[in-house]
Design a protein around this motif. Sequence first.
Motif, mmCIF file in Angstrom:
data_model
loop_
_atom_site.group_PDB
_atom_site.id
_atom_site.type_symbol
_atom_site.label_atom_id
_atom_site.label_comp_id
_atom_site.label_asym_id
_atom_site.label_seq_id
_atom_site.Cartn_x
_atom_site.Cartn_y
_atom_site.Cartn_z
ATOM 1 N N LEU A 1 55.297 99.045 55.995
ATOM 2 C CA LEU A 1 55.224 100.449 56.737
ATOM 3 C C LEU A 1 54.992 101.670 55.617
ATOM 4 N N ILE A 2 55.374 101.392 54.561
ATOM 5 C CA ILE A 2 55.048 102.443 53.664
ATOM 6 C C ILE A 2 53.891 102.667 53.245
ATOM 7 N N VAL A 3 52.851 101.645 53.393
ATOM 8 C CA VAL A 3 51.343 101.767 53.687
ATOM 9 C C VAL A 3 50.737 102.482 54.733
ATOM 10 N N ASP A 4 51.349 102.113 55.657
ATOM 11 C CA ASP A 4 50.929 102.334 57.125
ATOM 12 C C ASP A 4 51.185 103.985 57.287
ATOM 13 N N PHE A 5 52.282 104.399 56.926
ATOM 14 C CA PHE A 5 52.547 105.895 57.091
ATOM 15 C C PHE A 5 52.082 106.551 55.944
ATOM 16 N N ALA A 6 51.983 106.234 54.844
ATOM 17 C CA ALA A 6 51.163 106.881 53.702
ATOM 18 C C ALA A 6 49.526 107.258 53.953
ATOM 19 N N THR A 7 49.131 106.343 54.716
ATOM 20 C CA THR A 7 47.658 106.428 55.041
ATOM 21 C C THR A 7 47.717 106.927 56.451
ATOM 22 N N GLY A 8 48.532 106.960 57.118
ATOM 23 C CA GLY A 8 48.602 107.815 58.405
ATOM 24 C C GLY A 8 48.008 106.780 59.632
ATOM 25 N N ALA A 9 47.959 105.546 59.338
ATOM 26 C CA ALA A 9 47.218 104.568 60.060
ATOM 27 C C ALA A 9 48.315 103.988 61.334
ATOM 28 N N ILE A 10 49.410 104.122 61.328
ATOM 29 C CA ILE A 10 50.220 104.020 62.309
ATOM 30 C C ILE A 10 50.474 105.069 63.217
ATOM 31 N N TYR A 11 49.903 106.144 62.771
ATOM 32 C CA TYR A 11 49.830 107.158 64.166
ATOM 33 C C TYR A 11 48.517 106.722 65.134
ATOM 34 N N LYS A 12 48.977 107.188 66.473
ATOM 35 C CA LYS A 12 47.747 106.926 67.567
ATOM 36 C C LYS A 12 46.724 108.012 67.144
ATOM 37 N N PRO A 13 45.437 107.730 67.277
ATOM 38 C CA PRO A 13 44.230 108.582 66.961
ATOM 39 C C PRO A 13 44.431 109.637 68.205
ATOM 40 N N GLY A 14 44.056 110.902 67.587
ATOM 41 C CA GLY A 14 44.071 112.134 68.584
ATOM 42 C C GLY A 14 42.951 112.015 69.470
ATOM 43 N N LYS A 15 43.258 112.860 70.836
ATOM 44 C CA LYS A 15 41.963 112.870 71.867
ATOM 45 C C LYS A 15 40.684 113.671 71.488
#
Length: 75
Positions: free
Chosen positions: A61-75
């Motif tokens: 989770l730390i890696v995902d939140f740090a890279t921003g990959a956990i967030y859905k891409p914008g439109k």
Amino acid sequence: MKKMKNVIAIGFVAIMMSSCATVFGGRVTAHQKTKPAAGDQQREVRVVALIADIVLFAPGLIVDFATGAIYKPGK
């Protein structure tokens, strides 16, 4: 034999330190990297990747939140 054990251990650590959204989420967009300004709508989290990180390897989770990959891409 010792060298083989080291290679296996390094491979195992590399797999464990990777996170679901970073590996399988595709390219991280600028929308995912930038934090929303005050008053802007919050970014949506990829629920499947979040649950997979919690179940498989929580420090991912730390890696995902740090890279921003956990967030859905914008439109």
